[in-house]
Design a protein around this motif. Structure first.
Motif, PDB file in Angstrom:
ATOM      1  N   THR A  35       0.833  -1.212   0.000  1.00  8.77           N
ATOM      2  CA  THR A  35       0.000   0.000   0.000  1.00  8.77           C
ATOM      3  C   THR A  35       0.862   1.254   0.000  1.00  8.77           C
ATOM      4  O   THR A  35       0.517   2.265  -0.623  1.00  8.77           O
ATOM      5  N   GLU A  40       8.252   5.852   1.239  1.00 10.66           N
ATOM      6  CA  GLU A  40       7.248   6.697   1.899  1.00 10.66           C
ATOM      7  C   GLU A  40       7.409   6.629   3.408  1.00 10.66           C
ATOM      8  O   GLU A  40       7.540   5.541   3.995  1.00 10.66           O
ATOM      9  N   SER A  49      -5.626   8.787  13.164  1.00  9.59           N
ATOM     10  CA  SER A  49      -5.219  10.067  12.584  1.00  9.59           C
ATOM     11  C   SER A  49      -5.558  11.267  13.446  1.00  9.59           C
ATOM     12  O   SER A  49      -4.985  12.336  13.292  1.00  9.59           O
ATOM     13  N   THR A  65     -10.147   0.914   5.657  1.00  9.09           N
ATOM     14  CA  THR A  65      -9.001   0.915   4.766  1.00  9.09           C
ATOM     15  C   THR A  65      -9.131  -0.283   3.833  1.00  9.09           C
ATOM     16  O   THR A  65      -9.986  -1.155   4.039  1.00  9.09           O
ATOM     17  N   ASN A 219     -16.463  16.541   3.666  1.00  9.61           N
ATOM     18  CA  ASN A 219     -15.433  16.875   2.692  1.00  9.61           C
ATOM     19  C   ASN A 219     -15.483  18.373   2.445  1.00  9.61           C
ATOM     20  O   ASN A 219     -16.564  18.949   2.290  1.00  9.61           O
ATOM     21  N   GLN A 271     -16.964   8.160  -3.503  1.00 11.05           N
ATOM     22  CA  GLN A 271     -15.592   7.855  -3.095  1.00 11.05           C
ATOM     23  C   GLN A 271     -15.549   6.521  -2.372  1.00 11.05           C
ATOM     24  O   GLN A 271     -16.538   6.064  -1.792  1.00 11.05           O
ATOM     25  N   ALA A 273     -12.361   3.857  -0.199  1.00  7.76           N
ATOM     26  CA  ALA A 273     -11.022   3.837   0.373  1.00  7.76           C
ATOM     27  C   ALA A 273     -10.060   3.123  -0.564  1.00  7.76           C
ATOM     28  O   ALA A 273     -10.408   2.130  -1.208  1.00  7.76           O
ATOM     29  N   HIS A 274      -8.855   3.649  -0.647  1.00 10.89           N
ATOM     30  CA  HIS A 274      -7.757   2.991  -1.353  1.00 10.89           C
ATOM     31  C   HIS A 274      -6.527   3.118  -0.470  1.00 10.89           C
ATOM     32  O   HIS A 274      -5.910   4.174  -0.410  1.00 10.89           O
ATOM     33  N   ILE A 276      -4.985   4.138   2.701  1.00 10.21           N
ATOM     34  CA  ILE A 276      -5.441   5.091   3.717  1.00 10.21           C
ATOM     35  C   ILE A 276      -6.015   6.353   3.080  1.00 10.21           C
ATOM     36  O   ILE A 276      -6.380   7.289   3.788  1.00 10.21           O
ATOM     37  N   ASP A 277      -6.096   6.389   1.753  1.00 11.96           N
ATOM     38  CA  ASP A 277      -6.605   7.560   1.048  1.00 11.96           C
ATOM     39  C   ASP A 277      -8.030   7.307   0.571  1.00 11.96           C
ATOM     40  O   ASP A 277      -8.509   6.176   0.539  1.00 11.96           O
ATOM     41  N   ARG A 278      -8.709   8.388   0.189  1.00 14.67           N
ATOM     42  CA  ARG A 278     -10.035   8.306  -0.420  1.00 14.67           C
ATOM     43  C   ARG A 278      -9.891   8.647  -1.891  1.00 14.67           C
ATOM     44  O   ARG A 278      -9.263   9.653  -2.257  1.00 14.67           O
ATOM     45  N   VAL A 279     -10.449   7.812  -2.762  1.00 13.11           N
ATOM     46  CA  VAL A 279     -10.331   8.037  -4.201  1.00 13.11           C
ATOM     47  C   VAL A 279     -11.726   8.147  -4.797  1.00 13.11           C
ATOM     48  O   VAL A 279     -12.685   7.521  -4.337  1.00 13.11           O
TER      49      VAL A 279
END
Length: 626
Positions: A35, A40, A49, A65, A219, A271, A273-274, A276-279
């Protein structure tokens, strides 16, 4: 209609008692499935978070996640481990098809383990048991596994449920194995087990859209977003959807029970989850956990469905609150110095916003327009809400927590808690004596391999208010206490809360070392010299029962006469007690409040004037209340 299966998708929740390693295990899975980039920089417990989550080391909000393993998309929901945030767990279980139950290989099953497992078994979800922290020096995996089997039997597990698979993990090192004799090298055995045991999502071909909203997010660009799992049908950007909501029954009968409210809207963003991000995505299908924007009136428990053929899902229900507190406007003489949000209108708007995203919190009006009754699951949940408001710039006063009573067949019932206390054997007597005075009943006592003793009590929730600080003092900071709601039972009688009185400042001004040096001999102070105080502010705890009005601002009269060589040296060698928000809420009595501002936490009397307090005390005495 024919049933179909999405073989490329799995939805699973990780559940456990607090601090048993859920978030750390998710970290390991994210790292080992690619991931993150190789270069990184990633912090530990990446899903925690929030500032409060990192400071306290606990998960407060459930988070989703995703990882990809051998062509299978795994949606993983990390849930809170503390009983006060059980509402997050209940909602998360509605989105998944299996659970991974994490148990510490040393501590074994604890109260929250029982709670989350009971909820999972009630939904007939398959359970995978992971014994974590097998690297601990005091780990006892064989005994803990036996305890897990006993827990399953206590909860009435069926033959199918009790035949659960077991995996042994070291989340910190990122290893797993199905056999203790064969050390693990990575988390591959765990991931294979998750794919094999978790059922793939099943849906009906051609069925209209069904999505139950289990959470809300925000958002900055698209506004409120509804989070949930698509049960049937497909959802795409630009699609018209209908929100179906069951209205509550009004006390005046204007709305009949079960009446449905229908609102139509258009999906403006989608949207998922991808990692830990939102896509963003154009279209989502059955089994996907998505966030939907464009529906400003949506709330938790609503169903998103097809306008041409609306078919709502069963309503979302969570356990009712057991504690209540009052949140009010800060009315002290120091009000308005630190905060940006001071009025009752602003406090009410913030509390209503909290209710939208947290169904375990309830807000009710009071007789006064400047205070609101807030109900929740426990002290920690309400303290977290207060701390969040404080950091957002709010000033407010909060009262001591009180239990919510029920009347059944004319008899008063109150909530009870199941409490597990882990202590060295030297403190068994003092703990039993303290909890007996608070109406606690010892249910079980056992000794661990390291010599520590585990006591299990059933006690009224009232008896636990304010006890955590006393427990740490009685055991010199060596005790561990965990609790979970046990339901309602008969009223247990009066419970002693605090036997000592407090020192109350009788005038405004700045505290002086000369005055405090005389008070420190008979009390424990909460303030240091040169602290600004006001009339009615609590500055210390009296060593005896009863409150004492004192003058902390008194300074020594200036004269040429000296009584001793050290005259003028009034150093206070005992430092003041540090007051945290949690300890303040536990400490105060019914006639006291906690004043909360962005930069300070103070204790005060409800009635600041000494004259008004004496008059109220006299009125209570005449009425037979004092």
């Amino acid at each position: 209609m024919s049933l179909s299966v999405r073989a490329d998708l799995r939805n699973i929740a990780i559940i456990a008692h607090v601090d048993h390693g859920k978030t750390t295990l998710v970290d390991g899975m994210l790292r080992q499935t690619g991931t993150f980039r190789a270069n990184e920089a990633v912090v530990d417990r990446v899903l925690d978070s929030g500032d409060l989550e990192r400071e306290k080391g606990i998960t407060i909000l459930a988070k989703q996640t995703t990882i990809d393993y051998e062509g299978v998309h795994l949606n993983i929901v990390d849930t809170p481990g503390h009983a006060d945030f059980g509402g997050e767990v209940e909602r998360s279980l509605l989105m998944v098809d299996a659970v991974l139950l994490l148990v510490d290989a040393s501590e074994g099953p604890l109260p929250q383990t029982r709670y989350v497992l009971q909820k999972a078994m009630a939904r007939q979800l398959p359970v995978i048991v992971a014994l974590n922290k097998i690297d601990r020096s005091d780990a006892r995996p064989a005994e803990v596994l036996d305890d897990v089997y006993e827990l399953f039997m206590d909860l009435g597990a069926t033959d199918g449920q009790i035949e659960f698979p077991v995996v042994y993990t070291n989340a910190k090192a990122g290893t797993a194995t199905t056999d203790l004799a064969t050390p693990g090298a990575d988390l591959k055995p765990l991931l294979e087990l998750l794919v094999a045991i978790t059922p793939a999502p099943i849906y009906e071909e051609g069925h209209p859209l069904q999505l139950l909203v289990t959470n809300l997010s925000a958002n900055d660009y698209v506004g409120r977003m509804a989070v949930g799992r698509i049960r049937n049908g497909k959802l795409r950007v630009g699609q018209r959807v209908t929100i179906v909501r069951e209205e509550d029954e009004n006390t005046d009968g204007s709305i009949e029970l079960g009446r449905r409210k229908i609102v139509t809207g258009t999906v403006t963003a989608l949207q998922t989850a991808h990692g830990i991000d939102r896509v963003d995505m154009i279209e989502a299908g059955p089994g996907d956990i998505v966030s939907v924007a464009g529906l400003p009136e949506v709330t938790i428990g609503d169903t998103l469905t097809d306008p041409a053929d609306p078919r709502p899902l069963p309503r979302l229900d969570v356990d009712a609150p057991t504690l209540r507190m009052t949140f009010g406007v800060n009315s002290s003489p120091m009000a308005g110095r630190d905060g940006a949000f001071l009025t009752s209108r602003q406090i009410k708007a913030r509390l209503e916003r909290e209710v939208l995203g947290n169904v375990a919190i309830e807000v009710h009006p009071t007789e006064s327009g400047e205070t609101f009754e807030v109900r929740g699951r426990g002290e920690l949940q309400l303290a977290i809400l207060i701390e969040q408001m404080r950091r957002e710039g709010f000033e407010l006063t909060v009262s001591r927590p009180e239990v919510i009573l029920h009347t059944v067949d004319g008899a008063t019932q109150e909530p009870y808690e199941r409490v597990t206390i882990d202590i060295p054997p030297d403190y068994i007597g003092v703990v039993q004596q303290a909890l007996a005075a608070r109406k606690g009943q010892l249910e079980q006592m056992s000794t661990d391999t390291d010599g520590r003793v585990r006591l299990e009590f059933i006690i009224p929730t009232r008896g636990l208010i304010g006890y955590r600080g006393q427990l740490l003092s009685d055991t010199r900071g060596t005790a561990l206490m965990h609790q979970i709601n046990e339901g309602y039972g008969p009223w247990a009688g009066e419970v002693t809360h605090r036997t000592s009185g407090v020192l109350v400042a009788d005038r405004a001004g700045e505290s002086r070392a000369y005055a405090l040096s005389a008070l420190v001999e008979r009390s424990e102070l909460f303030i240091s010299p040169s602290t600004e105080v006001y009339e009615g502010m609590i500055i210390g705890e009296n060593s005896r029962p009863g409150d004492m009005d004192v003058n902390p601002n008194k300074s020594k009269a200036l004269s040429k006469m000296r009584t001793q060589a050290t005259d003028g040296d009034y150093r206070i060698h005992t430092p003041p007690r540090v007051i945290t928000l949690e300890s303040a809420i536990e400490f105060i009595a019914a006639d006291e409040l906690v004043e909360v501002t962005p930069t300070a936490i103070r204790l005060r009397k409800r009635l600041l004037s000494q004259h008004e307090r004496r008059r109220a005390s006299g009125a209570n005495f005449k009425a037979g209340l004092g």
